[in-house]
Design an enzyme around this catalytic site. Structure first.
Site, mmCIF file in Angstrom:
data_model
loop_
_atom_site.group_PDB
_atom_site.id
_atom_site.type_symbol
_atom_site.label_atom_id
_atom_site.label_comp_id
_atom_site.label_asym_id
_atom_site.label_seq_id
_atom_site.Cartn_x
_atom_site.Cartn_y
_atom_site.Cartn_z
ATOM 1 C CB SER A 176 -0.846 -0.029 1.277
ATOM 2 O OG SER A 176 -1.363 1.253 1.568
ATOM 3 C CE1 TYR B 299 -4.264 -2.243 5.072
ATOM 4 C CE2 TYR B 299 -3.158 -0.186 4.553
ATOM 5 C CZ TYR B 299 -3.855 -1.303 4.144
ATOM 6 O OH TYR B 299 -4.140 -1.482 2.801
HETATM 7 P P1 NAD Z 1 -11.614 -6.430 -0.004
HETATM 8 O O1 NAD Z 1 -12.170 -6.331 1.365
HETATM 9 O O2 NAD Z 1 -12.457 -6.044 -1.172
HETATM 10 O O3 NAD Z 1 -11.078 -7.914 -0.274
HETATM 11 C C1 NAD Z 1 -10.297 -8.590 0.664
HETATM 12 C C2 NAD Z 1 -10.545 -10.080 0.509
HETATM 13 O O4 NAD Z 1 -9.669 -10.755 1.429
HETATM 14 C C3 NAD Z 1 -11.969 -10.519 0.848
HETATM 15 O O5 NAD Z 1 -12.484 -11.339 -0.184
HETATM 16 C C4 NAD Z 1 -11.810 -11.292 2.162
HETATM 17 O O6 NAD Z 1 -12.742 -12.362 2.305
HETATM 18 C C5 NAD Z 1 -10.388 -11.814 2.022
HETATM 19 N N1 NAD Z 1 -9.794 -12.160 3.310
HETATM 20 C C6 NAD Z 1 -9.855 -11.453 4.471
HETATM 21 N N2 NAD Z 1 -9.233 -12.130 5.452
HETATM 22 C C7 NAD Z 1 -8.740 -13.273 4.903
HETATM 23 C C8 NAD Z 1 -7.999 -14.383 5.395
HETATM 24 N N3 NAD Z 1 -7.657 -14.459 6.694
HETATM 25 N N4 NAD Z 1 -7.676 -15.376 4.538
HETATM 26 C C9 NAD Z 1 -8.041 -15.317 3.237
HETATM 27 N N5 NAD Z 1 -8.747 -14.296 2.715
HETATM 28 C C10 NAD Z 1 -9.097 -13.295 3.534
HETATM 29 O O7 NAD Z 1 -10.262 -5.574 0.056
HETATM 30 P P2 NAD Z 1 -9.335 -4.919 -1.097
HETATM 31 O O8 NAD Z 1 -9.480 -3.464 -0.989
HETATM 32 O O9 NAD Z 1 -9.522 -5.603 -2.394
HETATM 33 O O10 NAD Z 1 -7.906 -5.273 -0.467
HETATM 34 C C11 NAD Z 1 -7.046 -6.256 -1.006
HETATM 35 C C12 NAD Z 1 -5.624 -5.916 -0.578
HETATM 36 O O11 NAD Z 1 -5.255 -4.650 -1.110
HETATM 37 C C13 NAD Z 1 -5.407 -5.826 0.939
HETATM 38 O O12 NAD Z 1 -4.160 -6.400 1.283
HETATM 39 C C14 NAD Z 1 -5.389 -4.328 1.183
HETATM 40 O O13 NAD Z 1 -4.650 -3.988 2.326
HETATM 41 C C15 NAD Z 1 -4.696 -3.862 -0.093
HETATM 42 N N6 NAD Z 1 -4.905 -2.449 -0.410
HETATM 43 C C16 NAD Z 1 -6.157 -1.950 -0.585
HETATM 44 C C17 NAD Z 1 -6.309 -0.612 -0.887
HETATM 45 C C18 NAD Z 1 -7.655 0.011 -1.086
HETATM 46 O O14 NAD Z 1 -7.711 1.244 -1.113
HETATM 47 N N7 NAD Z 1 -8.711 -0.752 -1.249
HETATM 48 C C19 NAD Z 1 -5.192 0.221 -1.006
HETATM 49 C C20 NAD Z 1 -3.925 -0.333 -0.831
HETATM 50 C C21 NAD Z 1 -3.804 -1.676 -0.525
#
Ligand code: NAD
Length: 260
Positions: free
Chosen positions: A142, A155
């Site tokens: 991130s 985080y």
């Molecule tokens: P999201 O909530 O849409 O998807 C996350 C997925 O991870 C879900 O399907 C959930 O069921 C799964 N999950 C959660 N805990 C789990 C576990 N213990 N084992 C297996 N699966 C698990 O979130 P997103 O925004 O798509 O985030 C995905 C990644 O991107 C994360 O690592 C997040 O930190 C990172 N990220 C997101 C953003 C943002 O702005 N959305 C920005 C930077 C980084």
């Protein structure tokens, strides 16, 4: 640079960024493993993806914090497709509190999903990549792998940690043709972020509009969210790049929120 017939395991891919990466890889001819804690959602996602295209998605129920579950999921993939070429360790959550109020249980839970998850999935996949003499590991970092924000102690700590783990894998994996890199997105409108908007508004005592415009997009060059497709495109480059020239790196994709 293409992913034709490459087996790509993506954690947390029943939703958000992981799902977009699965779609991008499938469009390039890959075989994708939808690995998610939510097994029903993973199955439904794989079925939808297979209905759309030539049918190369499989679902695996996997809690990335549980070593036995990770190993069983990887074994299932090997039994089905005999190899794993690409791991995208993407599963993640967000929990926000001021540090002095951060419940220790929440701290441990967040660190475990992001860091134990990256460690355990890498540990399970690397032997198969080493055997094949090639592979790519991608961690979902991130902007918070490089920068900090209030309320996000767990985080920010976890996302910084992924860069360290990536660099070690880049050094250990090089002789086996295995590369490791980190993608560092800015704010992307997924369920993870939608949930934060009202939470942050409440904790900071400001409007939801101000959370979006001042906190999430305040430092970008154009007040725009990064999209899941933007992130998936970078995930494609890191997965398909053919040599060790691109390893141990972390790339920020954030509309200029953070510039290196
Ligand atoms: P999201 O909530 O849409 O998807 C996350 C997925 O991870 C879900 O399907 C959930 O069921 C799964 N999950 C959660 N805990 C789990 C576990 N213990 N084992 C297996 N699966 C698990 O979130 P997103 O925004 O798509 O985030 C995905 C990644 O991107 C994360 O690592 C997040 O930190 C990172 N990220 C997101 C953003 C943002 O702005 N959305 C920005 C930077 C980084």
């Amino acid at each position: 640079m293409n992913l034709k017939d490459k087996v790509c395991l993506i954690t947390g891919s029943a939703s958000g960024i992981g799902l977009a990466i699965a779609e991008r890889y499938l469009a390039d001819g890959a075989k994708v493993v939808i690995a998610d804690l939510n097994g029903d959602a993973a199955k439904a996602t794989a079925e939808t993806l297979n209905a759309k295209g030539p049918g190369k998605a499989m679902a695996v129920t996997m809690n990335v914090t549980d070593e036995a579950a990770v190993n069983a999921g990887v074994a299932e993939v090997i039994a089905t497709w005999k190899k794993i070429d690409v791991l995208v360790s993407n599963a993640g959550i967000q929990i926000v509190h001021r540090l002095e109020e951060f419940p220790f249980e929440d701290w441990k839970k967040l660190l475990s999903i992001h860091l134990d998850g990256a460690f355990l999935t890498s540990k399970a996949c690397l032997p198969h990549m080493y055997k094949a003499g090639s592979g790519a590991i991608i961690f979902m970092g991130s902007v918070h792998s490089k920068e900090a924000s209030p309320l996000k102690s767990a985080y920010v700590t976890a996302k910084h940690g992924l860069i360290g783990l990536c660099k070690v894998i880049a050094k250990e994996g090089a002789e086996h043709g295995v590369r490791a890199n980190v993608i560092c997105p800015g704010f992307v409108k997924t369920p993870l972020v939608e949930k934060q908007i009202p939470e942050q508004a409440k904790t900071l005592g400001i409007s939801e509009e101000d959370v979006v415009n001042k906190i999430m997009l305040g430092e970008t060059v154009d007040k725009e969210f990064t999209t899941v497709e933007d992130v998936a495109e970078i995930a494609h480059v890191f997965a398909a790049f053919p040599t060790n020239a691109l390893t141990g790196q972390s790339l920020v994709v954030s509309h200029g929120w953070f510039m290196q």
